[in-house]
Design an enzyme around this catalytic site. Structure first.
Site, short mmCIF file in Angstrom:
data_model
loop_
_atom_site.label_atom_id
_atom_site.label_comp_id
_atom_site.label_asym_id
_atom_site.label_seq_id
_atom_site.Cartn_x
_atom_site.Cartn_y
_atom_site.Cartn_z
N HIS A 515 -9.70 15.04 -4.45
CA HIS A 515 -9.44 14.46 -5.77
C HIS A 515 -10.77 14.26 -6.49
CE1 HIS A 515 -7.02 11.98 -8.61
NE2 HIS A 515 -8.17 11.34 -8.77
N ASP A 563 -3.24 16.55 2.34
CA ASP A 563 -4.33 17.15 1.56
C ASP A 563 -3.80 17.56 0.19
OD1 ASP A 563 -6.71 18.23 0.77
OD2 ASP A 563 -6.68 19.92 2.17
N GLU A 572 -9.50 11.05 -2.31
CA GLU A 572 -10.61 10.72 -3.23
C GLU A 572 -11.78 10.11 -2.46
OE1 GLU A 572 -11.38 8.89 -7.65
OE2 GLU A 572 -9.80 7.97 -6.44
#
Length: 620
Positions: A515, A563, A572
């Site tokens: 992310h 994922d 993230e």
């Protein structure tokens, strides 16, 4: 009259011995005659010695060599000398051959996994840089960005260019980023030799300086007194509907064209104290650069004064920071920041403050609770307790600090006990990951901080010649702490049920859908607008750019991991989390190299403990 006996004893000389040489010569002839007529026959050798005349001495010299205390045959003497010189020549020849023949060096053992991961983890900070990037940044898909930060806000109109983006967005949160810089500085102070051994000391110092220089821009660092500091650049609140900002838009940082407002605070003790800690710790890292170090200390002192005068939380009132990095208290930052201020300046007033029992009570040192002992960007108390335990272990300041320092030391021991599986203070996943945040998302940022504390504290104990510590009646060796740190970091590097490395670029199986805006958009020369990048956000394809070294948020409490780019709770990375990872990795790398005992105390003057006051007079 006495003379010296050549065989070692005194020799008495009678008056008869004072005769002339002629008399002695006549006596010698009589002696020879007496010997020749002696009843004991003499062999030929003895007769030749006795009867030899002056002309016979030359043959004696030819056959024998007088070495003073020993007479040897001349042939044996010459043969012995030849052997000695021959052996010496042979030894010299062998040495010459050894020095001239090319050596086959044994190859060094390959670096351990912690060292390999450390090289990669430091690269994450290069990818997070804002502002004009140095030529050697080594992240091909990044470029200059945020070049108008500060200037574009009409209420600020000053440069806030530089620093680091916090995570997968482009917001610069000064609260967690300052904590990240403090953690990196702490790791360098303790393990500078390890960083240098693996060729990363200059790199990590540059990372810290990049962050420290930006902190100095967030307030008037040349002044002694300030009334505001910049807390944040960019906003992420999307609750008020669609509007271009750093969370609504999915764009490369280089392409941002929407407004980036600056949030300033006039009362933010937690933020200011954390920023002071970051600058103070960095001043110890850069103590070899006196001018820069003094600049950092001055800025830290200005921030500290502001923190103490304007008491308030920086995230109070439901502001934008409260939605992302809400601070629950500023007392822990006072203990943490004050500890670093003391180490940076040696000013005992800071030590008096942080060892005040009332300060410790406000910071929660005696409270406990579910998050007690969990070091994070919001809870600095465990770090401060370890730092002050270090002070007691190595300097032992004595009265009037000893009582509270001993308390902090005991509390640190309790925290270390809580990390051990036998005490059940925290749950663990089936795969062995400690649940310091009690099963909530994004667990790894807390795990790496605990691993660092355990590793560095075990090194403190070993450096102080202390073999372990007590958990109640049970004694545990320091190796138990190091093993705890290793098992947790090993889990993060791939020894988990998913067989997944949660550090991007390490191993063969790691997250491919991180992310992260910059990593997810290809560098193809096309500028994508605020919504234009959504297609890359929602794409099922792996990121076109690998953000090397990024530690993602981590698995869930069942060791599961998805994922998926849109699920930031799994994928993230954050600045604070990766700083803890770097600290833990360098602490575990290179077995046998402990902490630097003295550098952290370079500004602390010699201590001469005052005697405690006498007891009150006894009254019957």
């Amino acid at each position: 009259m006495f003379g010296r006996d050549p065989w070692g004893g005194p020799l008495e000389i009678s008056h008869a011995d004072s005769a002339t040489d002629d008399d002695r010569s006549r006596n010698l002839d009589l002696d020879r005659a007496a010997l020749s007529t002696s009843s004991r026959p003499l062999d030929e050798t003895q007769q030749s010695w006795l009867l030899a005349g002056p002309g016979d001495q030359g043959s004696k010299k030819k056959k024998y060599v007088d070495l003073g205390c020993l007479i040897v045959s001349r042939k044996i003497f010459i043969w012995t000398l030849g052997v000695v010189f021959g052996v010496a020549a042979l030894v010299g020849l062998i040495i010459l051959i050894v020095k001239t023949v090319p050596r086959h060096h044994h190859p060094r053992p390959p670096p351990d996994n912690y060292t390999l991961a450390l090289h990669k983890a430091l690269m994450f900070f290069n990818a997070q840089r804002s502002g004009p990037l140095p030529k050697h940044n080594n992240v091909s898909w990044r470029g200059n960005s945020g070049m108008k930060d500060g200037f574009s806000d009409d209420a600020v109109k000053r440069s806030l260019v530089g620093g680091y983006y916090d995570a997968g967005d482009a917001i610069k949160f000064n609260f967690p980023s300052s904590f990240a810089m403090t953690m990196l500085s702490w790791s360098v102070i303790e393990y500078s030799a390890k960083y240098e051994a693996v060729g990363e000391l200059a790199h990590v110092r540059e990372i810290i300086k990049w962050g420290a220089d930006y902190i100095l821009r967030t307030f008037n660092s040349s002044a002694d007194t300030i009334d505001r500091i910049a807390a944040q650049v960019g906003v992420g609140d999307t609750s008020r509907g669609p509007m271009p900002n750093d969370h609504y838009c999915w764009m490369r940082p280089e392409d941002i064209d929407y407004p980036r407002p600056v949030l300033e605070c006039h009362g933010c003790s937690d933020l200011a104290a954390e920023m002071a800690a970051a600058l103070a710790a960095a001043s110890v890292v850069f103590k070899d650069n006196k001018i820069y170090s003094q600049k950092l200390v001055h800025g830290a002192a200005t921030l500290w004064k502001f923190a103490r005068m304007q008491r308030a939380r920086y995230s109070a009132g439901g502001s934008d920071p409260a939605k992302f990095y809400n601070s629950t208290s500023y007392w822990d930052e006072f203990v943490w920041g004050g500890s670093w201020m003391y180490l940076a300046t040696g000013n005992s007033s800071y030590l008096q403050l942080v060892t005040n029992p009332k300060m410790a009570k406000h910071a929660g040192a005696f409270w406990g609770g579910p998050d007690y002992g969990v070091l994070s960007w919001d809870n600095k108390l465990p770090g401060a307790q370890v730092l002050l335990s270090r002070l007691r272990l190595f300097l032992s300041p004595g009265y009037p600090y000893e009582e509270i320092l001993r308390t902090f030391h005991n509390q640190t021991n309790i925290v270390m006990c809580s990390f051990l599986p036998v005490f059940k203070s925290f749950n663990r996943t089936k795969g062995g990951l400690i649940q310091l945040n009690h099963g909530r998302p994004q667990p790894l940022q807390y795990v790496v901080n605990a691993a660092f504390l355990a590793a560095v504290y075990s090194d403190y104990l070993e450096a102080a010649d202390t073999p372990g510590w007590y958990c109640g009646p049970n004694f545990f060796p320091t190796s138990v702490l190091r093993n705890f740190a290793k098992t947790q970091i090993d889990y993060i590097l791939g020894k988990n049920p998913e067989k997944m490395s949660y550090v991007v670029g390490f191993g063969n199986h790691y997250p491919k859908h991180v992310h992260h805006r910059g990593a997810s958009i290809p560098k193809n020369g096309v500028k994508y607008g605020c919504k234009g990048g959504w297609k890359w956000r929602d794409s099922k394809k792996p990121n076109p750019n690998t953000i090397v070294g990024a530690m993602v948020a981590g698995p869930d409490r069942h060791d599961g991991f998805h994922d998926v780019r849109t699920n930031y709770n799994y994928t993230e990375p954050t600045l604070a989390g990766n700083a803890g990872l770097v600290a833990a990795l360098v602490a575990l790398s290179g077995e046998g190299n402990g902490v630097d005992k003295n550098t952290i105390f370079s500004a602390v003057p010699p201590m001469f403990p005052s005697p405690p006051p006498p007891p009150a007079p006894w009254k019957p």
